[in-house]
Enzyme design. Structure first.
Site, short mmCIF file in Angstrom:
data_model
loop_
_atom_site.label_atom_id
_atom_site.label_comp_id
_atom_site.label_asym_id
_atom_site.label_seq_id
_atom_site.Cartn_x
_atom_site.Cartn_y
_atom_site.Cartn_z
N HIS A 1 -1.48 -15.99 8.05
CA HIS A 1 -0.91 -14.87 7.33
C HIS A 1 0.13 -14.23 8.25
O HIS A 1 0.44 -14.76 9.30
CB HIS A 1 -2.02 -13.88 6.95
CG HIS A 1 -1.73 -13.13 5.69
ND1 HIS A 1 -0.80 -12.12 5.63
CD2 HIS A 1 -2.23 -13.25 4.43
CE1 HIS A 1 -0.74 -11.65 4.40
NE2 HIS A 1 -1.60 -12.31 3.63
N HIS B 1 0.79 -1.23 0.00
CA HIS B 1 0.00 0.00 0.00
C HIS B 1 0.82 1.27 0.00
O HIS B 1 0.33 2.33 0.38
CB HIS B 1 -0.95 0.02 1.19
CG HIS B 1 -2.00 -1.04 1.07
ND1 HIS B 1 -1.70 -2.37 1.23
CD2 HIS B 1 -3.31 -0.98 0.78
CE1 HIS B 1 -2.81 -3.07 1.06
NE2 HIS B 1 -3.79 -2.27 0.78
N ASP C 1 -5.47 -15.03 -5.17
CA ASP C 1 -5.29 -16.22 -6.00
C ASP C 1 -5.71 -17.45 -5.21
O ASP C 1 -5.32 -17.60 -4.05
CB ASP C 1 -3.81 -16.40 -6.33
CG ASP C 1 -3.40 -15.51 -7.48
OD1 ASP C 1 -4.29 -14.95 -8.13
OD2 ASP C 1 -2.18 -15.39 -7.71
#
Lengths: 378, 378, 378, 378
Positions: free
Chosen positions: B105, B17, B340
């Site tokens: 994550h 970002h 994905d």
């Protein structure tokens, strides 16, 4: 090169036919109690050949001698130099092999890289090179234990085609990772497989190949418990990347996988993901499963770090081998050296040491960041 | 850290970002022709999302802009800075997830390590970080090609439980390693598996998990042909150790094996060893088999280097996940981001790039040794 | 840290009261003839205390013992470990000083940094630490001589307020730099000042301060001849930056200047600039003057590299000193140790060694670039 | 290479005629407030040319643009990329000089080292390269200020033969080091010499040489106050060695001395030694004098660190110069570029920045050791 690490840093030296092998360790915490007999020698002795009839009969005592960095059994924080003398090297044993580069050994590549052939053939590819790593690793481990009770335990999980159950998705295996101790591992004997239901077969597997003047490979599994959260330096020095580097630098290693590893690729994200929960006892978030193997995004998350290292069968065998000489002539090479039919059990302390070196270095780096975080947050 | 290499060295920057992502490459050979469109963009485009309906619909053009180190399409030998702007980042997509660290994550570990949460959650764990690697890798590859015709080709060898045959002891597989080209790989479509007998099933595997709002992992196999003999710096920077480091630094990778790998541990030395013979055409010793995977004693021996890299299923899935918030409250996380279902095919250029970075660096180091050998031998 | 260099790299260990001091040298060219007596010992003996009545009466033999990396008087290209035993250390001499940090010595800062006090007080600040540098430097120098006939000669140009003429803009001084040899330097005696018109006064200066139980500083000038063109790695590793780093790492050094140095700041560009001319004999461009000191833009230009290093007076003196104890009590410290009234002459081989280490490393790096230039230019 | 530092690490890129110049900073503390306008731009503006008629009329705005590592004016702890666009480069100005390597500039050595000539001639030797250092240094400085109130102030102490009094043994000079501020330095005008009794003469000195189309050198003095005790990593990375490395990496620098420096060599130990006393206010040992310049045994002792850096006269002058072309033909070179007659005043923020980079890095390393000390001492 022969240096590993950034702040906690080891540089090793020595090949099998020189005066000594050893290392210099930089970044050792100052003021740490360190005794050769209690702190260094045990792991060196576990690495030493001649521990059982399964391994090479070379009788090396491998007594480590500290040269600097310690006074009155206390580290000074200055470079710690340690060495082990090469006593029983018998260079002539290898003489007959001089015209042949030993297949799958390092003779050929060392000759090509350095343009000469050391009397030991493969130079630093000798297993004796790992002595410096183990001595340094023992120091790292001592520090990690004092710092946060880190426990590193490696064990043999496969010899040839005899494997213990090590399915990362299996609860029993995860339980074993939670509880296995080094004492437990050694109690099984030199084979160092904690699963006694297969340890006997592993011994037989080794004996079979020894009987055939052959050799066989294996897999070492290692777990790190109580690893502090936050270790690893993305994006290139992710913790798993450093561990992989460390493990693949061990002679004869062929592969590395952590957490779910290769088996994990066929498990969908919905099952593979490790959901969080609040652990009252720990007072912090933990994950219900640990398919991540204790590392997420390249950074330790406080769960057990566990990984497998594959070791190929030893290249030097007593069987005759049809191959070619350095000059390119076909011929038959018969080795007369003394070698292990399986080095995997002796790799245990080396794997543990390399893991300790990675973690000690990363801990120092992260604690420095913690300091800076504290400062700027004021 | 974010620097990789010794002489040929890349430092990357950027998260998903921020203004841009990119890198600085040091040690670039001076005077090398380098054109963005021909030399850099192709690999970046292969890495880019949005190449097929199988991957994320994020439409990023990923056009690389050279900042320094090149004049008139020729490298200066000075640091080569390259960047790719972040155009389509839509930071709000992730906003809803802010109270939950996404399972498996990097959200949790980044928050713990850095003490804050970037708006992208996992900070540098974003796949966009790999753009700098691919740009740098393209430069390394160009150099390797000019230096000795090095060819690096990676392909998908497994998606979920659908695997092509990749038995290292199989002649057909070795033949494929000898002949596979990047064009062949891409000709199969985005799945990038050269074995057309399984490629279709792989696509179905991905579609199945996508249909379930789930994700799935895979394995990338890579071969390096024409690697010069003598690369790798024992004992810690063995070539396989550097490759392992490089590969395990790629997001979502879980394992690395080279040559016979994990399968090789159960093959006895007598079969595993690669005997030498004199190759008339090459005018030098070669090995009849290549179970060593082109590396012996940590040093390249001139045979094909080949290895597998395991990638886990993507952590971010669109399914709801029962997990906990940062504060420790149980709850359900529903992701709304675009992701994905399988990143493995997009990992192809990243794996190739990391291999190129390792080899370019090692080639420079060894050529420096070659020089010194020549000098002292006079 | 205790490691210096990138490709040609030395790591030193040891303090004055441990078993031994020494080093590991990485990046040594393989196949180089290397004999302890001819190649290593001479510089170590020049560094050794006890060479004259002007220096400390400590009688150390400083015999270097090679541990690894050499076989049959030939380097293997593997890490070269060398050590010198600490024989005559008499730790009790310092005991009386334990409650006082010696003024301007390293006792206080070592205690603060490491949180403890080694029995030698200043730990690695001991001059014995330099033994490893000199041993490594001798190896580097041998390589440089073989590679391009590099000659490194240092000499004493000032003791206290007695200075020889060393005006960089003076032709006689430049002539001396062109012709001075190590033999010439040593022929003057231990004072090592080639200007015999002042050497006697320098000896008297030292004797004066010795008579007063005091100490005095000096300046070492060093010239490097036949340095290959192109060494130095901008922008941070400019050749002068590396030399400055190297010289300021020597104990007791206080300053570094190269070429015109501090004197050059008041000379306008029109006079300071070194114009080019074509030298028929050399077959290349050279400069008519050498105010640049052989380095332009951070890169060697083939002219003599010359520089000065300032050394302060030795901190440990036999006079009483009014100071304070570690606990903060005022008092009088009387030293009983044996020390040099002036270490400057003994710094000669250390300065030469550090210069050699810098140049050997930079030569390896640049030759690797030369290779890559050749490759991409095809 | 173009990377400097170990934990707090900067990598710079860019030459004067490319798209942009800038840097990547690694090891930035996470969570630190950082605003471009307040924290970065001021030092960049102080470095910028065009600040007065005394400097080059090149009108570059040098606005720094952050690419990554910062969100909402807060650092993320990830690599901080910053760049400044090259707007006003007018490459044609240099075109006429292409056949001549500019005397004492980097044209010749860059051509020799890299085998080509960038359109800017000296490539990275351009003063614009320092922009990346200053941007990175501003970040380091912010951290140091927050961490322990470190103050770094540099000023011009000599231009040509006009020098202010800077005798290290003089009390007034030591008082000035204790009290000088950056505001005070800038208040004198662009000449940046705090001694107003000579500042006017310095300006005249510059104007004199500018009138003669010539250039002149100078000396920058720098003081660091409130430096934490214990910084510096012996034996090679002594604090003074790192500072020397940093300063000699600045374009046009010729010398470095700290504390008593070259003047100190003629002062006997009995006067040069800094005796200790207990400072009630500080609650710790301090030294009565500070001839050591705040560093003893390579480690900061908490006193002011002060040092001088010599800068030669700028090589590019507008006068005609009799020299030779690259091909070796004698001839006359007339420069038409726009250049400073004296860069010394503009070097002020560069010297400060390089000092900050050294100290921030060393602080992180030492705090990591402090942590380890605390751990093992339990």
């Amino acid at each position: 090169m022969s240096t590993f690490g950034t702040l906690f840093k080891v540089t090793t030296f020595g090949e099998s036919h020189c005066q000594s092998v050893g290392c210099i360790v930089e970044g050792v915490p100052p003021g740490m109690p360190l005794r050769v007999a209690e702190d260094l020698q045990p792991q060196l002795s576990r690495r030493r050949p001649g521990q059982s009839k399964l391994s090479t009969p070379r009788n090396e005592r491998d007594a480590v001698i500290v040269q600097s960095g310690v006074e009155f059994d206390t580290t000074l924080g200055t470079p710690l130099a340690m060495l082990v003398k090469n006593e029983d090297h018998r260079p002539n044993d290898y003489k007959g092999t001089d015209q042949y580069p030993r297949p799958s050994h390092a003779d050929f590549t060392y000759a090509e890289k350095y343009g000469l052939q050391a009397s030991s053939g493969g130079g630093r590819a000798s297993a004796r090179e790992t002595i410096g790593r183990v001595a340094a690793g023992a120091v790292a481990e001592k520090f990690l234990k004092l710092a946060s009770g880190v426990e590193i335990v490696a064990f043999v999980s496969q010899i040839g085609s005899v494997a213990m159950q090590r399915d990362p998705f299996d609860k029993n295996f995860q339980h074993l990772l939670n509880t296995i101790t080094r004492e437990k591992v050694d109690s099984v004997g030199f084979i160092r497989c904690p699963d006694t239901s297969v340890a006997g077969d592993m011994v037989k597997e080794i004996e079979k190949y020894r009987g055939q003047q052959d050799s066989i490979g294996g897999v070492v599994t290692c777990v790190v418990r109580n690893c502090p959260i936050g270790l690893g330096e993305p994006c290139f020095d992710k913790l798993e990347a450093l561990l992989a580097h460390a493990m693949l630098s061990i002679p004869a290693s062929k592969g590395f996988e952590f957490g779910s590893g290769f088996a994990g690729v066929s498990v969908p994200g919905s099952q593979h993901n490790d959901p969080f929960y609040f652990d009252e006892e720990a007072g912090r978030l933990r994950t219900r499963t640990n398919n991540s193997g204790g590392i997420q995004g390249g950074i330790s998350n406080g769960e057990n770090i566990y990984f497998n290292v594959a070791f190929k069968s030893v290249a030097t065998i007593s069987q005759e081998q049809h191959t070619a000489t350095y000059e390119g002539k076909d011929g038959v090479l018969a080795s007369k050296g003394r070698h292990d039919p399986a080095v995997t059990p002796r790799a245990i302390p080396i794997v543990e040491s390399m893991a300790a070196l990675v973690l000690a270095d990363q801990l120092l780096i992260q604690r420095s960041r913690d300091y800076s975080r504290g400062v700027v947050a004021k």
